[in-house]
Write an enzyme that holds these catalytic residues in place. Sequence first.
Site, PDB file in Angstrom:
ATOM      1  N   GLN A  46      -9.127   1.239   5.106  1.00  9.99           N
ATOM      2  CA  GLN A  46      -8.278   0.603   4.086  1.00  9.99           C
ATOM      3  C   GLN A  46      -7.220   1.563   3.557  1.00  9.99           C
ATOM      4  O   GLN A  46      -6.808   1.477   2.391  1.00  9.99           O
ATOM      5  CB  GLN A  46      -9.140   0.035   2.956  1.00  9.99           C
ATOM      6  N   SER A  47      -6.787   2.500   4.379  1.00  8.27           N
ATOM      7  CA  SER A  47      -5.799   3.497   3.957  1.00  8.27           C
ATOM      8  C   SER A  47      -4.443   2.861   3.627  1.00  8.27           C
ATOM      9  O   SER A  47      -3.846   2.176   4.466  1.00  8.27           O
ATOM     10  CB  SER A  47      -5.618   4.513   5.080  1.00  8.27           C
TER      11      SER A  47
END
Length: 327
Positions: free
Chosen positions: A72-73
């Site tokens: 989920q960067s």
Amino acid sequence: MKTLPRVKLAMLPTALEEAPRLCKELDITLFVKRDDNTGLALGGNKARKLEYLVGEAVELGADTLITTGAPQSNHCRMTAAAAAKVGLACHLVLNGTALTVKQGNLLLDELLGAKVHFLGSDDASLAPARMQGLNDELTARGARPYLVPLGGSSPVGAVAYVMAIEELLTQSCGQNFDYIVHASGSAGTQAGLLAGVKSFGLPTRVIGISVSRPQVRLAREVLELCRDTLTHAGAEIRVEEDDVIVYDEYVGRGYGLPTEASTSALELFARREGIILDPVYTAKAAAGLIDLVRRGTIPAHSRVLFWHTGGMPALFADLAPHWGEKA
Ligand SMILES: *Cc1c(COP(=O)(O)O)cnc(C)c1O
């Protein structure tokens, strides 16, 4: 300061917004710096850093960006967007194993045309070797890759937050802040903000609320990166250990895992100001801000700037247990 290569990616300046209902609640003067609205595929602090990182990549003749992060960067999502905007290819090395359900930032990575490679392990320390391997493979095939470090946190990226302090100065009309509070992850934003505050001789204290790393480690990394950033910018300014303020007591059980306090902070900002924070970074920073005010560490009536660094796409993703950065 030196002129550094830069491409325009972000919508700047971002707004400096007063938060009157939260001011009342917390008994401080509170402004929010809206870096959640930088543009570049839903905004966030990485847009500023990428202006300089991609600037350097383009100057070096690169045709491909390679970077890394958690599934989920925000950094990976915005690197993919930057590549799309400038016309470069993009490869992302994400921690963990391939996810079948694509949500939040991961969904956007693919929409933006990035090639996603899962590391096959939650051990983020394996990522640099994998990036290097990709770099060699792509180079052998005739590409010219440029490696963007985790979080864009190198002197090249962090210098963007020196410039962000200059931007803030033109907005705040000589009214200094006593404190800037923000979410601190890979040290770049804090290093840049501190370098900026020092460069412009401001009395402002920069408080980093760690979202993952232990205090001692993060403070050391911020100090080192701050000094390297000033050198990179050509500024001869001293920064000492005492200038670095990091709190790690708001991390909770780990990176990306909400705490009771972070969830209340998320609700408070939404319900008092209509400002949406994110569960991984800014809600923990806000939980830190609220607690530091309640404890009097930030005294009543202080002038405080909460630097909103973005991250909202993660609100639309399952907080799966395997999206951790090993601290
Ligand atoms: C990356 C990120 C941060 C932390 O910035 P660093 O420069 O890595 O410390 C804070 N908030 C959001 C939303 C981010 O994506």
